[in-house]
Design a protein around this motif. Structure first.
Motif, PDB file in Angstrom:
ATOM      1  N   ASN A  49      78.435  56.478 -13.413  1.00  0.00           N
ATOM      2  CA  ASN A  49      78.855  55.438 -14.347  1.00  0.00           C
ATOM      3  C   ASN A  49      80.358  55.585 -14.562  1.00  0.00           C
ATOM      4  O   ASN A  49      80.840  56.691 -14.845  1.00  0.00           O
ATOM      5  N   ARG A  61      80.504  43.867  -9.330  1.00  0.00           N
ATOM      6  CA  ARG A  61      79.063  43.570  -9.366  1.00  0.00           C
ATOM      7  C   ARG A  61      78.717  42.425  -8.422  1.00  0.00           C
ATOM      8  O   ARG A  61      77.651  42.403  -7.818  1.00  0.00           O
ATOM      9  N   GLU A  68      76.002  47.780 -10.790  1.00  0.00           N
ATOM     10  CA  GLU A  68      75.371  47.030 -11.882  1.00  0.00           C
ATOM     11  C   GLU A  68      75.938  47.528 -13.208  1.00  0.00           C
ATOM     12  O   GLU A  68      76.587  48.573 -13.254  1.00  0.00           O
ATOM     13  N   PRO A  69      75.706  46.789 -14.289  1.00  0.00           N
ATOM     14  CA  PRO A  69      76.185  47.270 -15.586  1.00  0.00           C
ATOM     15  C   PRO A  69      75.520  48.595 -15.946  1.00  0.00           C
ATOM     16  O   PRO A  69      74.356  48.812 -15.631  1.00  0.00           O
ATOM     17  N   ALA A  70      76.264  49.467 -16.595  1.00  0.00           N
ATOM     18  CA  ALA A  70      75.700  50.728 -17.091  1.00  0.00           C
ATOM     19  C   ALA A  70      75.187  50.449 -18.497  1.00  0.00           C
ATOM     20  O   ALA A  70      75.942  50.393 -19.449  1.00  0.00           O
ATOM     21  N   TYR A  71      73.910  50.241 -18.620  1.00  0.00           N
ATOM     22  CA  TYR A  71      73.329  49.724 -19.860  1.00  0.00           C
ATOM     23  C   TYR A  71      73.416  50.657 -21.052  1.00  0.00           C
ATOM     24  O   TYR A  71      73.380  50.204 -22.174  1.00  0.00           O
ATOM     25  N   ASN A  74      78.695  50.281 -23.249  1.00  0.00           N
ATOM     26  CA  ASN A  74      79.059  48.881 -23.388  1.00  0.00           C
ATOM     27  C   ASN A  74      79.108  48.313 -21.976  1.00  0.00           C
ATOM     28  O   ASN A  74      80.013  48.587 -21.219  1.00  0.00           O
ATOM     29  N   LYS A  75      78.106  47.525 -21.612  1.00  0.00           N
ATOM     30  CA  LYS A  75      77.965  47.097 -20.215  1.00  0.00           C
ATOM     31  C   LYS A  75      79.108  46.236 -19.711  1.00  0.00           C
ATOM     32  O   LYS A  75      79.295  46.082 -18.520  1.00  0.00           O
ATOM     33  N   LYS A  76      79.901  45.686 -20.608  1.00  0.00           N
ATOM     34  CA  LYS A  76      81.048  44.889 -20.193  1.00  0.00           C
ATOM     35  C   LYS A  76      82.150  45.765 -19.591  1.00  0.00           C
ATOM     36  O   LYS A  76      82.905  45.321 -18.751  1.00  0.00           O
ATOM     37  N   TRP A  78      81.615  49.159 -18.426  1.00  0.00           N
ATOM     38  CA  TRP A  78      81.134  50.266 -17.602  1.00  0.00           C
ATOM     39  C   TRP A  78      80.264  49.740 -16.472  1.00  0.00           C
ATOM     40  O   TRP A  78      79.452  48.850 -16.680  1.00  0.00           O
ATOM     41  N   ASN A  79      80.447  50.302 -15.294  1.00  0.00           N
ATOM     42  CA  ASN A  79      79.605  49.993 -14.147  1.00  0.00           C
ATOM     43  C   ASN A  79      78.866  51.234 -13.707  1.00  0.00           C
ATOM     44  O   ASN A  79      79.392  52.347 -13.804  1.00  0.00           O
ATOM     45  N   ARG A  80      77.670  51.036 -13.201  1.00  0.00           N
ATOM     46  CA  ARG A  80      76.915  52.102 -12.535  1.00  0.00           C
ATOM     47  C   ARG A  80      76.952  51.793 -11.046  1.00  0.00           C
ATOM     48  O   ARG A  80      76.558  50.711 -10.618  1.00  0.00           O
TER      49      ARG A  80
END
Length: 118
Positions: A49, A61, A68-71, A74-76, A78-80
């Protein structure tokens, strides 16, 4: 890449350090006391992440199916990134470096100058 390779690369970057995780299933990395990366070690598929610019996050993405967003953040912002899928090791390393840069860019100008001047 393997977890140890990711860990070593994160720690090789300027000012990066490993800190105590807030759970027992993650490796957490900071620069200037701000988190830039987290590796969930309990995930069945290796991933990392990373903090990122919101616009860049969306672009990545759309470009890569492995992002994908790192849920749990704050998904806006952070990316996974799932490794061993579509993104090359070099691209993953670039995204890690970019994550540190995102953290530093949000700090006061004096801190930024000191970080980039060394």
């Amino acid at each position: 890449m393997h977890i140890e390779e990711l860990r070593e690369y994160c720690l090789s970057l300027k000012g990066a350090s490993e800190c105590f995780p807030f759970d027992d299933v993650s490796l957490v990395f900071k620069v200037l006391n701000k988190m830039f990366a987290l590796i969930p070690i309990d995930n069945p598929e290796l991933c990392i992440n990373l903090k990122c610019d919101p616009e860049k996050a969306i672009e990545l993405r759309e470009q890569y199916a492995c992002v994908e967003p790192a849920y749990h953040f704050n998904k806006k912002y952070w990316n996974r990134i799932y490794l061993n899928r579509q993104m090359s090791d070099e691209d993953v390393k670039f995204q890690i470096w970019h994550s540190i840069d995102e953290v530093v860019k949000k700090l006061p100008k004096q801190v930024q100058r000191e970080y980039y001047s060394h």
